[in-house]
Design a protein around this motif. Sequence first.
Motif, short mmCIF file in Angstrom:
data_model
loop_
_atom_site.label_atom_id
_atom_site.label_comp_id
_atom_site.label_asym_id
_atom_site.label_seq_id
_atom_site.Cartn_x
_atom_site.Cartn_y
_atom_site.Cartn_z
N VAL A 8 -53.68 -91.36 -40.77
CA VAL A 8 -53.75 -92.34 -39.71
C VAL A 8 -52.65 -92.09 -38.60
N VAL A 9 -51.43 -91.69 -39.10
CA VAL A 9 -50.40 -91.20 -37.95
C VAL A 9 -50.73 -89.96 -37.31
N GLY A 10 -51.53 -88.90 -38.16
CA GLY A 10 -51.73 -87.85 -37.43
C GLY A 10 -52.92 -87.94 -36.28
N LEU A 11 -53.85 -88.99 -36.75
CA LEU A 11 -55.00 -89.11 -35.94
C LEU A 11 -54.47 -89.60 -34.54
N LEU A 12 -53.49 -90.84 -34.68
CA LEU A 12 -52.94 -91.55 -33.49
C LEU A 12 -52.03 -90.58 -32.63
N ALA A 13 -51.30 -89.89 -33.43
CA ALA A 13 -50.46 -88.56 -32.60
C ALA A 13 -51.54 -87.71 -31.84
N GLY A 14 -52.65 -87.28 -32.48
CA GLY A 14 -53.62 -86.55 -31.84
C GLY A 14 -54.26 -87.17 -30.68
N THR A 15 -54.55 -88.39 -30.97
CA THR A 15 -55.19 -89.20 -29.94
C THR A 15 -54.45 -89.26 -28.56
N VAL A 16 -52.89 -89.53 -28.77
CA VAL A 16 -52.04 -89.67 -27.76
C VAL A 16 -51.86 -88.31 -27.12
N LYS A 47 -51.03 -99.54 -30.62
CA LYS A 47 -51.76 -98.99 -31.53
C LYS A 47 -50.79 -98.55 -32.87
N ILE A 48 -49.65 -97.97 -32.58
CA ILE A 48 -48.79 -97.48 -33.55
C ILE A 48 -48.17 -98.91 -34.09
N VAL A 49 -47.94 -99.88 -33.29
CA VAL A 49 -47.26 -101.06 -33.86
C VAL A 49 -48.23 -101.95 -35.03
N ASP A 50 -49.57 -101.68 -34.41
CA ASP A 50 -50.44 -102.40 -35.15
C ASP A 50 -50.66 -101.81 -36.54
N THR A 51 -50.55 -100.19 -36.57
CA THR A 51 -50.84 -99.43 -37.97
C THR A 51 -49.60 -99.62 -38.75
N ALA A 52 -48.47 -99.80 -38.08
CA ALA A 52 -47.33 -100.01 -38.81
C ALA A 52 -47.18 -101.25 -39.55
N SER A 53 -47.71 -102.32 -38.65
CA SER A 53 -47.80 -103.77 -39.23
C SER A 53 -48.90 -103.70 -40.43
N ASP A 54 -49.86 -103.00 -40.23
CA ASP A 54 -51.06 -103.18 -41.18
C ASP A 54 -50.43 -102.40 -42.63
N LEU A 55 -49.69 -101.31 -42.44
CA LEU A 55 -49.10 -100.43 -43.49
C LEU A 55 -47.87 -101.25 -44.33
#
Length: 110
Positions: A8-16, A47-55
């Motif tokens: 997920v982190v990789g996909l977000l970084a690639g998207t950004v 998106k990162i904040v949401d992902t971190a919250s979900d994790l």
Amino acid sequence: MSNSSNTVVGLLAGTVIGATLGILFAPDKGAKTRQRISDEALAAKDKIVDTASDLTDKVSSSVAGQKESLDTQLENVVSNVSHKAEDVISTLEKKLKELKEQNKKLQKSA
């Protein structure tokens, strides 16, 4: 971190990175490009904040589940040890009774 969170982190970084490069190479005016970069950065941050919250939620629930499992296992171990201790005490009491009877017999014969 688990493989899914790394993905997920990789996909977000690639998207950004992809969005930023796309904006930078687009033929727009500087002010408009800066505004788009700012907007994309804010969206990525959200998106990162949401992902971190979900994790965080997933890890918290996993830890809570593991704690409950550990508590149950500990109760089972304590219960088993208690029963084993009672069995050992009973066996020792029987053996002591037998030894006392043998001692009485030996004292009578002596």
